[in-house]
Design an enzyme around this catalytic site. Structure first.
Site, PDB file in Angstrom:
ATOM      1  CG  ASP A 140     -17.127  32.629  30.160  1.00 40.76           C
ATOM      2  OD1 ASP A 140     -17.885  32.075  29.346  1.00 40.76           O
ATOM      3  OD2 ASP A 140     -16.949  33.877  30.201  1.00 40.76           O
ATOM      4  CD  GLU A 180     -18.737  30.947  21.025  1.00 40.70           C
ATOM      5  OE1 GLU A 180     -18.477  31.039  22.243  1.00 40.70           O
ATOM      6  OE2 GLU A 180     -18.322  31.742  20.167  1.00 40.70           O
ATOM      7  CG  HIS A 208     -17.117  38.217  24.432  1.00 41.99           C
ATOM      8  ND1 HIS A 208     -16.807  37.263  23.495  1.00 41.99           N
ATOM      9  CD2 HIS A 208     -17.878  37.581  25.359  1.00 41.99           C
ATOM     10  CE1 HIS A 208     -17.349  36.101  23.841  1.00 41.99           C
ATOM     11  NE2 HIS A 208     -18.017  36.268  24.967  1.00 41.99           N
ATOM     12  N   GLY A 260     -21.675  38.357  25.733  1.00 42.98           N
ATOM     13  CA  GLY A 260     -21.564  39.787  25.465  1.00 42.98           C
ATOM     14  C   GLY A 260     -22.798  40.539  25.924  1.00 42.98           C
TER      15      GLY A 260
HETATM   16  P1  13P Z   1     -19.629  40.968  28.508  1.00 43.28           P
HETATM   17  O1  13P Z   1     -18.369  41.070  29.298  1.00 43.28           O
HETATM   18  O2  13P Z   1     -19.530  41.694  27.208  1.00 43.28           O
HETATM   19  O3  13P Z   1     -20.834  41.322  29.299  1.00 43.28           O
HETATM   20  O4  13P Z   1     -19.766  39.416  28.091  1.00 43.28           O
HETATM   21  C1  13P Z   1     -19.710  38.429  29.077  1.00 43.28           C
HETATM   22  C2  13P Z   1     -19.563  37.104  28.434  1.00 43.28           C
HETATM   23  O5  13P Z   1     -20.187  36.796  27.454  1.00 43.28           O
HETATM   24  C3  13P Z   1     -18.654  36.130  29.055  1.00 43.28           C
HETATM   25  O6  13P Z   1     -18.380  35.052  28.234  1.00 43.28           O
END
Ligand code: 13P
Length: 283
Positions: A81, A133, A179, A208
């Site tokens: 990620d 992105e 996020h 997010g």
């Molecule tokens: P959250 O932690 O806000 O659920 O988002 C996860 C995310 O988008 C990881 O890149």
């Protein structure tokens, strides 16, 4: 099957559902995450930040995911990620990750294209999928911090140019999510998501996910979202339960008595989210 982002999103596209992509925060919770997906009959994307991967070991995480995918007959993708550093991408791919995200969203448009292209060339040559992105997602997450006034929505025409130039397998879009938002929910720009989906032909990704209202998830799915990230909700759930359990257990009691209930919380959240992501009552 231990598989790629491209493969599971193709399946999701055909059947109009979205694949849950869940951040793991420690090794303890990983088997429960995969078993939750198996129970729901859904593929799962396990994602790690580079920080988590270094803490546990890229190879250790890849081994567990691969082993469980093969022995539990469930489709598992292992995804890096928000990588901003090419070395992290190389380490992940060498260790066996099947998907990576290159996050060039804070760079000028052309530089984002050029760097993402490099990652796509490197990853595709090794059979690994790439998420890019465009636009900026708000909030705070490991290695990512964007203030409210710095958020930029994804422009559909720019997204088209970006996707065509880079050849990414999936695109993370900025439509109002943040996020790390777990105390409130956000207002999504769904008309913009619809427009992006009409303009480009790649699976879309929501970041997010913790801060997204559950009633909006179906519409996101119908507008082409095929990867839906949830991280903070798992982290907060695990930590709250850990505080409760560790606060009340004798010091010499088996650690697993404290950890299993935390993993159960994660499993319950994942099963609940997947139940919505599968979009079962839609056409
Ligand atoms: P959250 O932690 O806000 O659920 O988002 C996860 C995310 O988008 C990881 O890149």
């Amino acid at each position: 099957m231990y598989t790629t982002l491209r493969k599971v999103t193709e399946k999701a596209e055909k059947l109009n559902f979205t694949v849950g992509s869940f951040n793991m925060h420690n090794l303890e919770m990983l088997p429960s995450m995969i078993m939750a997906a198996k129970e729901m009959g859904s593929p799962i994307i396990i994602q790690t930040s580079a920080g988590t991967a270094k803490y546990i070991g890229y190879g250790v995480i890849a081994s567990v995911c691969k082993y469980m995918a093969e022995h539990e007959s469930v489709d598992v993708v292992l995804h890096l990620d928000h990588a901003k550093d090419f070395q992290d991408i190389r380490d992940a791919i060498e260790a066996g990750y099947t998907s990576v995200m290159y996050d060039g969203s804070s760079l000028p448009f052309k530089e984002n294209i050029l760097r993402t292209q490099e990652v796509v060339n490197y990853a595709h040559a090794r059979g690994v999928s790439v998420e890019g992105e465009l636009g900026t997602i708000g909030g705070t997450e490991e290695g990512v911090f964007v203030k409210e006034n710095e958020k930029v929505f994804t422009d559909p025409e720019a997204a088209k140019q970006f996707v065509e130039a880079t050849g990414v397998d999936a695109l993370a879009v900025a439509i109002g999510t943040n996020h790390g938002q777990y105390k409130s929910k956000t207002e999504l720009n769904l008309p913009l998501l619809k427009k992006i989906n009409e303009t480009i032909d790649v699976p879309l990704v929501i970041h997010g996910g913790t801060g997204v209202k559950e009633e909006d998830i179906r519409q996101c799915t119908n507008y082409g979202v095929r990867k839906f990230n949830v991280g903070t909700e798992l982290l907060v759930g695990w930590t709250k339960e850990a505080k409760r359990m560790f606060g009340q257990t004798k010091e010499d009691a088996s650690l697993r008595n404290n950890i299993l209930p935390c993993n159960d919380v994660v499993s319950t959240v994942i099963k609940h989210k997947i139940g919505i992501f599968l979009n079962l009552n839609a056409n």
